[in-house]
Design an enzyme around this catalytic site. Structure first.
Site, PDB file in Angstrom:
ATOM      1  CB  CYS A 175      -0.946   0.007   1.198  1.00  0.00           C
ATOM      2  SG  CYS A 175      -2.401  -1.057   0.997  1.00  0.00           S
ATOM      3  CG  HIS A 218       2.471 -10.079  -3.923  1.00  0.00           C
ATOM      4  ND1 HIS A 218       2.100 -10.129  -2.614  1.00  0.00           N
ATOM      5  CD2 HIS A 218       3.541 -10.910  -4.043  1.00  0.00           C
ATOM      6  CE1 HIS A 218       2.902 -10.950  -1.960  1.00  0.00           C
ATOM      7  NE2 HIS A 218       3.787 -11.439  -2.804  1.00  0.00           N
TER       8      HIS A 218
END
Ligand code: AMP
Ligand code: ZN
Length: 112
Positions: free
Chosen positions: A6, A98
């Site tokens: 983030c 991811h």
């Protein structure tokens, strides 16, 4: 939220960006395992593959739509591998979903 990816997406931690769109951000892995090693992440925080549901799967679809674009951009005309590590047994170290895009050489057949 104390999440490394983030912070990378927000530009608070530097990264080498290779692609971005409305929903997706992609950058080079800091410890590359192949000549091309890109991490492709949804901008929206999703903790892992185990947290994918009907409410966030559009972001996951966007990640996969980005895969061939990034592969083309990276010159992976001969193929590549897309990997997700999930949870403890999957050896996931960063708790933001991811996908590893690996290529640029013939990759080993075994991965388990
Ligand atoms: P995983 O083990 O699937 O959770 O993958 C995490 C990946 O993030 C590893 O391949 C790390 O090398 C990579 N990584 C960790 N920190 C950074 C960073 N600051 N910039 C780029 N990649 C990173
Ligand atoms: Zn996050």
């Amino acid at each position: 939220m104390d999440c490394l990816f983030c912070k990378i997406i927000a530009g608070e931690i530097p990264s080498t960006k290779v692609y971005e769109d409305e929903r997706v951000f992609a950058f080079r892995d800091i410890n590359p395992q192949a000549p091309v090693h890109v991490l492709i992440v949804p901008r929206r925080h999703i903790a892992s593959a185990d947290a994918i549901d009907a409410g966030n799967s559009a972001d996951v679809a966007a990640v996969f739509e980005a895969v061939p674009k990034i592969a083309k951009q990276e010159g992976l005309a001969n193929g590549y591998r897309v990997i997700n590590n999930c949870g403890e047994d999957g050896c996931q170290t960063v708790k933001h979903l991811h996908f590893h895009l690996l290529g640029g050489r013939k990759l080993p057949e075994q991965m388990g």
